[in-house]
Structures are given as C-alpha cells and as structure tokens.
Design a protein around this motif. Structure first.
Motif, PDB file in Angstrom:
ATOM      1  N   LYS A 121       0.829  -1.213   0.000  1.00 53.84           N
ATOM      2  CA  LYS A 121       0.000   0.000   0.000  1.00 53.84           C
ATOM      3  C   LYS A 121       0.862   1.261   0.000  1.00 53.84           C
ATOM      4  N   VAL A 122       1.957   1.246   0.746  1.00 54.94           N
ATOM      5  CA  VAL A 122       2.843   2.411   0.762  1.00 54.94           C
ATOM      6  C   VAL A 122       3.429   2.638  -0.632  1.00 54.94           C
ATOM      7  N   LYS A 123       3.836   1.575  -1.305  1.00 55.20           N
ATOM      8  CA  LYS A 123       4.360   1.704  -2.674  1.00 55.20           C
ATOM      9  C   LYS A 123       3.301   2.294  -3.598  1.00 55.20           C
ATOM     10  N   TYR A 124       2.066   1.829  -3.472  1.00 54.43           N
ATOM     11  CA  TYR A 124       0.966   2.324  -4.305  1.00 54.43           C
ATOM     12  C   TYR A 124       0.748   3.818  -4.067  1.00 54.43           C
ATOM     13  N   TYR A 125       0.689   4.229  -2.787  1.00 53.40           N
ATOM     14  CA  TYR A 125       0.460   5.640  -2.474  1.00 53.40           C
ATOM     15  C   TYR A 125       1.637   6.505  -2.910  1.00 53.40           C
ATOM     16  N   ASP A 126       2.857   6.017  -2.758  1.00 58.73           N
ATOM     17  CA  ASP A 126       4.025   6.762  -3.232  1.00 58.73           C
ATOM     18  C   ASP A 126       3.941   6.989  -4.740  1.00 58.73           C
ATOM     19  N   LYS A 127       3.533   5.965  -5.463  1.00 63.89           N
ATOM     20  CA  LYS A 127       3.408   6.067  -6.921  1.00 63.89           C
ATOM     21  C   LYS A 127       2.343   7.103  -7.290  1.00 63.89           C
ATOM     22  N   LYS A 128       1.213   7.083  -6.622  1.00 61.58           N
ATOM     23  CA  LYS A 128       0.135   8.042  -6.914  1.00 61.58           C
ATOM     24  C   LYS A 128       0.564   9.471  -6.568  1.00 61.58           C
ATOM     25  N   ILE A 129       1.261   9.650  -5.456  1.00 60.19           N
ATOM     26  CA  ILE A 129       1.755  10.975  -5.071  1.00 60.19           C
ATOM     27  C   ILE A 129       2.714  11.498  -6.137  1.00 60.19           C
ATOM     28  N   ILE A 132       0.733  12.641  -9.202  1.00 57.86           N
ATOM     29  CA  ILE A 132       0.050  13.918  -8.965  1.00 57.86           C
ATOM     30  C   ILE A 132       1.056  15.061  -8.979  1.00 57.86           C
ATOM     31  N   ASN A 133       2.235  14.860  -8.387  1.00 59.07           N
ATOM     32  CA  ASN A 133       3.283  15.892  -8.415  1.00 59.07           C
ATOM     33  C   ASN A 133       3.708  16.200  -9.848  1.00 59.07           C
ATOM     34  N   LYS A 134       3.794  15.176 -10.717  1.00 63.31           N
ATOM     35  CA  LYS A 134       4.144  15.416 -12.131  1.00 63.31           C
ATOM     36  C   LYS A 134       3.065  16.248 -12.815  1.00 63.31           C
ATOM     37  N   GLU A 135       1.797  15.981 -12.498  1.00 56.62           N
ATOM     38  CA  GLU A 135       0.690  16.758 -13.081  1.00 56.62           C
ATOM     39  C   GLU A 135       0.780  18.230 -12.639  1.00 56.62           C
ATOM     40  N   ILE A 136       1.112  18.418 -11.352  1.00 54.94           N
ATOM     41  CA  ILE A 136       1.236  19.776 -10.827  1.00 54.94           C
ATOM     42  C   ILE A 136       2.371  20.510 -11.517  1.00 54.94           C
ATOM     43  N   LEU A 137       3.529  19.824 -11.665  1.00 53.13           N
ATOM     44  CA  LEU A 137       4.695  20.449 -12.323  1.00 53.13           C
ATOM     45  C   LEU A 137       4.412  20.750 -13.780  1.00 53.13           C
ATOM     46  N   ALA A 138       3.604  19.942 -14.437  1.00 51.97           N
ATOM     47  CA  ALA A 138       3.283  20.164 -15.842  1.00 51.97           C
ATOM     48  C   ALA A 138       2.446  21.434 -16.015  1.00 51.97           C
TER      49      ALA A 138
END
Length: 140
Positions: A121-129, A132-138
């Motif tokens: 679950k931690v790996k999954y949430y890290d991947k989603k975070i 989302i950070n890439k979307e914000i930077l874009a």
C-alpha cells in the motif's frame, strides 16, 4: 488437529483446548478469531431449540477459571461452509501449550501478511503521489 481428525476420538464431556485466528482478506475483519481457551465437548442434543450447529454432531462450550461450563456455543466449523463444503475447522488440542503455540504461529503468519500489505500500500500511495506531483509540475 482439526474437527475431522478429532471427531473419531471425541468423547462427550471431554475438556480440550481450541483456537483459531484467520483472515480471508486482511482488509476486512478476521473470518474467525478465537483465542486459546479450554472448552468442554457437548452433544448437539443439548443445544437450545433455536440454535443449530452444522456439519458436526457436537459443539464446544467454554469453561471459566472456576471450572464452570459457560452458555456460549462455539461451532467446530466457521461460517464459510455451504452445502458439501463444511468450511474450516477450529484447531483442537489436548494441551494448553500446544494450543498456545499454534495460536502464536497463526498470529505470526497474520503479522507477515499485514506487513506485506503495508509495504504494498505504501508503494501504491508513493506512486500516486509522484503522478500527482508530475501533473502539478506540468501545469506550472
């Protein structure tokens, strides 16, 4: 031993030890959680009229510290059974030590499953975070 192994040796009135701690899905409640306890074996003829125990001719009732048999009814099989499939049996032992050791093993196995799920679950949430950070930077 399980119910099938014990049924051939079972004597009404015997005092045995039982336990069970299993999860079908660790994200939900355990399918059955019975801590190690001393019980007495009783015939299903002694059940109240509104109660029924499936797939067995006997049931268990806990014994308190003073040796008194309590009214709680413990069925030998869990509630996953249906028609020809009986479900999973309780673990039945003649000694307290064997019962507690088996329960400890079940606890350790459950702990491993929870630790693996936590990592996943931690790996999954890290991947989603990260996504989302890439979307914000874009957007910036």
């Amino acid at each position: 031993m399980n119910h099938k192994e014990y049924a051939s040796k079972a004597k009404l009135g015997d005092e045995v030890w039982i336990c069970d701690y299993r999860f079908n899905d660790i994200d939900n409640q355990p399918i059955r959680h019975i801590t190690p306890r001393k019980v007495v074996v009783l015939s299903n003829d002694k059940l109240p009229k509104n109660r029924r125990v499936y797939y067995s001719d006997f049931h268990f009732r806990p014994v308190n510290e003073k040796g008194k048999v309590l009214s709680q009814i413990i069925a030998p099989y869990d509630n996953t059974g249906y028609r020809a499939y009986t479900g999973v049996s309780l673990n039945i032992f003649y000694t307290e030590e064997e019962c507690k050791q088996h329960y400890l093993n079940q606890c350790m196995e459950n702990l491993k499953q929870f630790e693996q799920a936590k990592i996943s679950k931690v790996k999954y949430y890290d991947k989603k975070i990260e996504e989302i950070n890439k979307e914000i930077l874009a957007l910036l």
